[in-house]
Design a protein around this motif. Sequence first.
Motif, short mmCIF file in Angstrom:
data_model
loop_
_atom_site.label_atom_id
_atom_site.label_comp_id
_atom_site.label_asym_id
_atom_site.label_seq_id
_atom_site.Cartn_x
_atom_site.Cartn_y
_atom_site.Cartn_z
N SER A 121 -9.85 7.39 -0.60
CA SER A 121 -9.37 5.87 -0.51
C SER A 121 -10.29 5.08 -1.31
O SER A 121 -10.71 3.92 -0.98
N HIS A 122 -10.31 5.40 -2.41
CA HIS A 122 -11.06 4.62 -3.49
C HIS A 122 -10.23 3.31 -3.76
O HIS A 122 -10.82 2.15 -4.20
N ILE A 123 -9.03 3.36 -3.58
CA ILE A 123 -8.07 2.07 -3.65
C ILE A 123 -8.11 1.34 -2.55
O ILE A 123 -8.39 0.13 -2.15
N ALA A 124 -7.73 2.09 -1.36
CA ALA A 124 -7.22 1.37 -0.15
C ALA A 124 -8.35 0.79 0.55
O ALA A 124 -8.38 -0.14 1.29
N GLU A 125 -9.76 1.34 0.27
CA GLU A 125 -10.68 0.53 0.83
C GLU A 125 -10.86 -1.13 0.31
O GLU A 125 -11.72 -1.87 1.12
N HIS A 126 -10.23 -1.39 -0.71
CA HIS A 126 -10.33 -2.83 -1.24
C HIS A 126 -9.15 -3.39 -0.88
O HIS A 126 -9.00 -4.65 -1.32
N LEU A 127 -8.23 -2.90 -0.22
CA LEU A 127 -6.92 -3.53 0.25
C LEU A 127 -7.21 -4.01 1.88
O LEU A 127 -7.83 -3.44 2.68
N SER A 128 -6.29 -5.06 1.88
CA SER A 128 -6.03 -5.55 3.30
C SER A 128 -4.61 -5.39 3.71
O SER A 128 -3.73 -5.14 3.02
N LYS A 129 -4.54 -5.26 5.24
CA LYS A 129 -3.11 -5.03 5.74
C LYS A 129 -2.17 -6.29 5.61
O LYS A 129 -1.28 -6.02 5.83
N GLU A 130 -2.84 -7.49 5.22
CA GLU A 130 -1.94 -8.63 4.76
C GLU A 130 -1.06 -8.12 3.64
O GLU A 130 0.04 -8.85 3.57
N PHE A 131 -1.52 -7.40 2.67
CA PHE A 131 -0.85 -7.09 1.32
C PHE A 131 -0.26 -5.58 1.54
O PHE A 131 0.95 -5.50 0.98
N VAL A 132 -0.89 -4.62 2.28
CA VAL A 132 -0.28 -3.25 2.32
C VAL A 132 -0.13 -2.91 3.95
O VAL A 132 -1.42 -2.89 4.52
N GLU A 133 0.84 -2.82 4.47
CA GLU A 133 0.85 -2.61 5.99
C GLU A 133 0.69 -1.42 6.46
O GLU A 133 0.19 -1.23 7.37
N ARG A 134 1.16 -0.37 5.69
CA ARG A 134 1.00 1.04 5.86
C ARG A 134 0.78 1.77 4.64
O ARG A 134 1.56 1.60 3.60
N LEU A 135 0.13 2.88 4.94
CA LEU A 135 -0.09 3.74 3.46
C LEU A 135 -0.23 5.17 3.63
O LEU A 135 -0.76 5.43 4.76
N PHE A 136 0.36 5.74 2.47
CA PHE A 136 0.29 7.15 2.86
C PHE A 136 -0.74 7.70 1.50
O PHE A 136 -0.43 7.36 0.31
N LEU A 137 -1.76 8.36 1.85
CA LEU A 137 -2.68 8.96 0.87
C LEU A 137 -2.46 10.39 0.92
O LEU A 137 -2.76 11.15 1.70
N SER A 138 -2.25 10.57 -0.40
CA SER A 138 -2.06 12.24 -0.75
C SER A 138 -3.24 12.39 -1.88
O SER A 138 -3.55 11.79 -2.68
N ASP A 139 -3.50 14.00 -1.79
CA ASP A 139 -4.32 14.65 -2.64
C ASP A 139 -4.23 15.93 -2.87
O ASP A 139 -3.50 16.48 -1.61
N ILE A 140 -4.55 16.80 -3.55
CA ILE A 140 -4.38 18.09 -3.71
C ILE A 140 -5.48 18.83 -3.14
O ILE A 140 -5.41 19.98 -2.92
N ASP A 152 -8.98 -1.22 6.17
CA ASP A 152 -7.95 -1.94 7.28
C ASP A 152 -6.84 -1.61 7.33
O ASP A 152 -5.82 -2.01 8.19
N VAL A 153 -6.17 -0.93 6.37
CA VAL A 153 -4.86 -0.31 5.99
C VAL A 153 -4.52 0.83 6.94
O VAL A 153 -5.23 1.87 6.70
N PRO A 154 -3.54 0.76 8.05
CA PRO A 154 -3.41 2.21 8.66
C PRO A 154 -2.94 3.23 7.66
O PRO A 154 -1.96 2.92 6.72
N THR A 155 -3.52 4.36 7.66
CA THR A 155 -3.34 5.35 6.65
C THR A 155 -2.88 6.74 7.39
O THR A 155 -3.71 7.09 8.30
N HIS A 156 -1.95 7.45 6.49
CA HIS A 156 -1.66 8.94 6.85
C HIS A 156 -1.81 9.85 5.51
O HIS A 156 -1.39 9.36 4.47
N CYS A 157 -2.68 10.72 5.98
CA CYS A 157 -3.07 11.64 4.93
C CYS A 157 -2.06 12.79 4.73
O CYS A 157 -1.52 13.39 5.57
N VAL A 158 -1.68 13.08 3.43
CA VAL A 158 -0.43 14.10 3.00
C VAL A 158 -1.17 15.08 2.05
O VAL A 158 -1.80 14.59 0.96
N LEU A 159 -1.40 16.29 2.19
CA LEU A 159 -1.75 17.36 1.22
C LEU A 159 -0.58 17.40 0.07
O LEU A 159 0.49 18.05 0.63
N ALA A 160 -0.63 17.07 -0.87
CA ALA A 160 0.41 17.20 -1.89
C ALA A 160 -0.17 16.97 -3.35
O ALA A 160 -0.97 16.59 -3.67
N ASP A 161 0.57 17.97 -4.06
CA ASP A 161 0.06 17.86 -5.69
C ASP A 161 0.91 16.73 -6.29
O ASP A 161 2.09 16.31 -6.05
#
Length: 364
Positions: A121-140, A152-161
């Motif tokens: 979450s190197h990007i998400a930790e700098h975001l606020s939920k006023e700008f991004v309401e929900r986030l899907f975080l993917s990584d290999i 602050d942004v509600p985040t769902h993790c997805v294992l994806a290439d």
Amino acid sequence: MSRRVYGRVLQTARVMSPCPGAGAGAGAGAGAGAGPGAGAGARHGPSPGSGPRRGLSGSGRGSMNVFDRTMKKRQKDWASALEDTHLFDYLRDEVGSRVADRVYDVARTFPLALDIGGGKSHIAEHLSKEFVERLFLSDISETTLKRRRQSDVPTHCVLADEEFLPFKENTFDLVMSSLSLHWTNDLPGALKQIHQVLKPDGVFIGAMVGGETLYELRCSLQLAETEREGGFSPHVSPYTAVTDLGNLLGQAGFTMLTVDIDEIQVHYPGIIEVMTDLQGMGESNCAWNRRSLLHRDTMLAAAAIYKEMYGNEDGSIPATFEILYMIGWKPHDSQAKPAKRGSATVSFGDLSKISQPTNGDRQS
């Protein structure tokens, strides 16, 4: 600007903006070996602008198989499992904050966003939920996702290439990526997939390393190998020129493109520390033609050459990271469009016919 980061000095400078500009590249290759613990290399050839380049035509002849994606997953798993893994996040944190700044520049709220290769979450930790309401975080790397930071942004993790996004078309309002796409074998295909998962009028904001990344390390290793072994091995990975990057975004279907470059320089005590940090970042080379080991004499010679050619007065050495930032929009009827060719009512040639004010006109 400059600041102290975990005992290292990180300096940045904006070197160019919008695309297309002078030939630079993307993608940093670190690590000469088969995995963590091996040596380090760079992303481009013997001189700036030369060396191997990734297939960019997107003509349907198939993508190049340059990188061992399984090895890259192992490298990221290994790096994320380190007890002090946070000590190696300084570059990703810095670039992630700059990607977040570009999200804020859009000045709209995104109901659903995707972070490709987002890791911790190197990007998400700098975001606020006023700008991004929900986030899907993917990584290999599943290990990397488990080490993600809270935001602050509600985040769902997805294992994806990054090369095979498991999402439906027209799903996300915003797609982000930071320091991940330079390891994909099919960059044109990855950009097309990003375009597909975006909703109309959605925006892609990303960052990837450029061809001048680690040029000091690259040159030092090449000179040392040539001197000690009579030639140098490929510590080099293909890269994408900034001019090609704009073309790739256009071919993928994006409009209203922006590409600009930052240069981040980090100062280290020596070449071993450079390589150690690259491995700790999970940025070791995973090209199929990588060399597994470097001879001790070659490493010692490279360290001496590095300090002689690029060393600072205080004994430290710089490592340069060239970062390419890109922004592209998925077309929508509401977006501004260029006027049709030939629809202009005034010619630039008429500018010469405009009369200059006389002295009388100026006095009145």
